[in-house]
Structure formats: structure tokens, C-alpha cells
Write a protein that holds these residues in place. Sequence first.
Motif, mmCIF file in Angstrom:
data_model
loop_
_atom_site.group_PDB
_atom_site.id
_atom_site.type_symbol
_atom_site.label_atom_id
_atom_site.label_comp_id
_atom_site.label_asym_id
_atom_site.label_seq_id
_atom_site.Cartn_x
_atom_site.Cartn_y
_atom_site.Cartn_z
ATOM 1 N N VAL A 1 0.852 -1.195 0.000
ATOM 2 C CA VAL A 1 0.000 0.000 0.000
ATOM 3 C C VAL A 1 0.892 1.251 0.000
ATOM 4 C CG1 VAL A 1 -1.733 1.290 1.307
ATOM 5 C CG2 VAL A 1 -1.876 -1.204 1.159
ATOM 6 N N PRO A 2 0.579 2.250 -0.832
ATOM 7 C CA PRO A 2 1.418 3.456 -0.867
ATOM 8 C C PRO A 2 1.223 4.321 0.366
ATOM 9 C CG PRO A 2 -0.508 3.770 -2.248
ATOM 10 C CD PRO A 2 -0.544 2.325 -1.795
ATOM 11 N N ARG A 3 2.125 5.254 0.539
ATOM 12 C CA ARG A 3 2.039 6.181 1.665
ATOM 13 C C ARG A 3 0.682 6.870 1.660
ATOM 14 N NH1 ARG A 3 4.186 11.703 0.930
ATOM 15 N NH2 ARG A 3 4.034 12.241 -1.275
ATOM 16 N N THR A 4 0.209 7.202 2.846
ATOM 17 C CA THR A 4 -1.186 7.620 2.997
ATOM 18 C C THR A 4 -1.306 8.843 3.891
ATOM 19 O OG1 THR A 4 -1.930 5.323 2.726
ATOM 20 C CG2 THR A 4 -3.471 6.848 3.749
ATOM 21 N N ARG B 1 -1.144 19.204 1.236
ATOM 22 C CA ARG B 1 -0.192 19.714 0.242
ATOM 23 C C ARG B 1 1.240 19.616 0.764
ATOM 24 N NH1 ARG B 1 -3.982 24.711 -1.731
ATOM 25 N NH2 ARG B 1 -3.493 25.431 0.369
ATOM 26 N N GLU B 2 1.440 19.863 2.061
ATOM 27 C CA GLU B 2 2.769 19.693 2.649
ATOM 28 C C GLU B 2 3.198 18.227 2.583
ATOM 29 O OE1 GLU B 2 2.712 21.227 6.586
ATOM 30 O OE2 GLU B 2 2.284 23.293 5.962
ATOM 31 N N TRP B 3 2.252 17.338 2.822
ATOM 32 C CA TRP B 3 2.542 15.895 2.769
ATOM 33 C C TRP B 3 2.931 15.488 1.349
ATOM 34 C CZ3 TRP B 3 -0.217 12.202 -0.049
ATOM 35 C CH2 TRP B 3 0.072 10.867 0.226
ATOM 36 N N VAL B 4 2.232 15.990 0.351
ATOM 37 C CA VAL B 4 2.591 15.687 -1.037
ATOM 38 C C VAL B 4 4.005 16.187 -1.324
ATOM 39 C CG1 VAL B 4 2.083 16.159 -3.460
ATOM 40 C CG2 VAL B 4 0.213 15.695 -1.879
ATOM 41 N N SER C 1 3.825 4.079 5.546
ATOM 42 C CA SER C 1 3.944 5.455 6.023
ATOM 43 C C SER C 1 2.569 6.118 6.071
ATOM 44 C CB SER C 1 4.875 6.244 5.098
ATOM 45 O OG SER C 1 4.905 7.606 5.465
ATOM 46 N N LEU C 2 2.253 6.740 7.209
ATOM 47 C CA LEU C 2 0.931 7.335 7.404
ATOM 48 C C LEU C 2 1.053 8.666 8.118
ATOM 49 C CD1 LEU C 2 -2.238 7.233 7.524
ATOM 50 C CD2 LEU C 2 -1.966 6.081 9.726
ATOM 51 N N GLU C 3 0.329 9.662 7.614
ATOM 52 C CA GLU C 3 0.075 10.902 8.355
ATOM 53 C C GLU C 3 -1.427 10.971 8.576
ATOM 54 O OE1 GLU C 3 0.419 15.768 7.916
ATOM 55 O OE2 GLU C 3 1.929 14.483 6.972
ATOM 56 N N MET C 4 -1.842 11.114 9.848
ATOM 57 C CA MET C 4 -3.265 11.103 10.167
ATOM 58 C C MET C 4 -3.611 12.289 11.061
ATOM 59 S SD MET C 4 -5.711 8.081 11.732
ATOM 60 C CE MET C 4 -4.821 7.882 13.276
#
Length: 288
Positions: free
Chosen positions: A202-205, A274-277, A234-237
Amino acid sequence: MDIKHYKITVTSEECGYRRSTEDAADLTAYLLSPMPQAPGRLRPAIVICPGGGYGFVSPREDQPVAMEFLAAGYQVFVLHYHVAPEIFPLALMELARSVALIKAHSREWCIDSSQIIVCGFSAGGHLAGCMGTMWNREFLYKPLGLTAEGIQPGGMILCYPVITSGEYGHQRSFSQLLGAGADQDPAMRRLVSLEHQAGPHVPRTFLWHTWTDQTVPVENSLLFASALRKAGVSLEMHIYPEGCHGLSLATEEVSDHTGDCLVPHCQGWINLAREWVAHGPNTGERTE
């Protein structure tokens, strides 16, 4: 900027059941022209899947969101996928074919092919999540004449997504997605319950939800986050303390006369996304 429309066709033979119509899905492309000072610059691409419980495609999560990502310098695509009475896996195949189209034109459209990110809201979040968890399944890419690598997304942005068909599931979404009879099939319900489909592929999320969502409970995101953690993804939630379901941008632009979807505290999710991208597909790597 160019605005283009592409017809995304998946036949009855390809999706494995007799469709009620052979109409094509619509993929709207918002394409920025190359900047004269940096003609070779590659941009991320965002493929937006609006929500609607697999019963309709919500306009609130369509163009307003596209314009925000466009302003950040991304190439943006919005998929109007088929909903009920059409059933799984048609919409997923339409999304897969859309990703393949974008990859095939990545050089022409100045797109970084490793940064093609699927973004979904509510049931559209489930659709994007299916893409991120099932891109390597033969049932998805083989009937379309594609390869797994040809439809592999580089990331997911999931906004108050439908995830589980279990205790906390939004059952109407699954009834619409699977159709009469199949929605009671344990094997099919498990297949589309995404906490069971997470793995290291699964790709980063990027994931966000509100604690007070009464329509698609926050447990959907918590279950998926736990599964991604176990898989090493990798996850940012972000979990916001208040806000109803379907906030979209949580701004006045997407709110109605009730004001329920005007929640200033939740408006920051788009900047965080957008920062995550920009942070790039690898930890510590920033893309420009």
C-alpha cells in the motif's frame, strides 16, 4: 491552463457482469502549462474521487477541491465514476484505467509518474482506498489489459473515508457498491473491507477524519490506520475534535444555509495534505 474531458470506458466483459448501461465515465483534467523559467519541471498529479455513498457523485467534493490542489501547482483530475445500480468492481476499474491514462501521458502533461496520488472523500475515499490496496490484484488489471505497475498509485489522500463493512461500516455504501445479494456475501464484504486488505504494498497515505462524524464513524479511519501501522506503511493522520460528515474543504464555499459544513478548525487539512505531497515518496525527500 487547459481543461480536458476524457471518456473512461470499461465494458461488461471487462468488469465481469452485465452492466445496466455501457456509458463511459468522465475524467476531467485541469492541466497547468509549463512555466517558461522551468519548462522541464514535473508536477504531482491528484486524482479526485468525490463521495456520495456510491449512489451519486458529490459536487461539493469536486471542483472546489480541484481548484485548491491546482493552486498548489499540481495537475488535477476528477473522476465521475459510475454508481448504483452499477456495482463492484466497475468504479474501481474506471479509476485504474484513469491512473493508467495519466501514467501514459505523464511526460506530455509534465507529471512526476511516482507522484500520481488518488484522493477520495467518504465513499470516494473507499474507492481511492481500494485502488491503493488492490492495484496489484489480477482481477483488477488483467481484464483491462494493463499491468500492476501501470496502475500503481504513488500515494493516497483519504478524507473521512468509508473503510470497514463491519460493526462501524456505512452499510448503505456497501449495499450500493455490491448490489442485492452480494452485499450479504461474507467473502465479498471482507474483500471490500479495507482494513483486511492493507499490506506493505500500500502506498504512503494521508488520512483525516472528525471525532464526531455520525455518518461514517471515526473508527473507520482508526481501523485502517492500525492496519497500515502493522503493515509498515507510512501514514500521516489528523483527527479533528468536531465536525459533521462530508465537510469537504469545511469552508463557506462548500457549506449550505445551515452552516454545518463551515468548520474553520478543519480547514487546515488541505494545507497539511499539500505539505505531505511536497514531502515526497521517501522520508526526508522533498519534491519541488
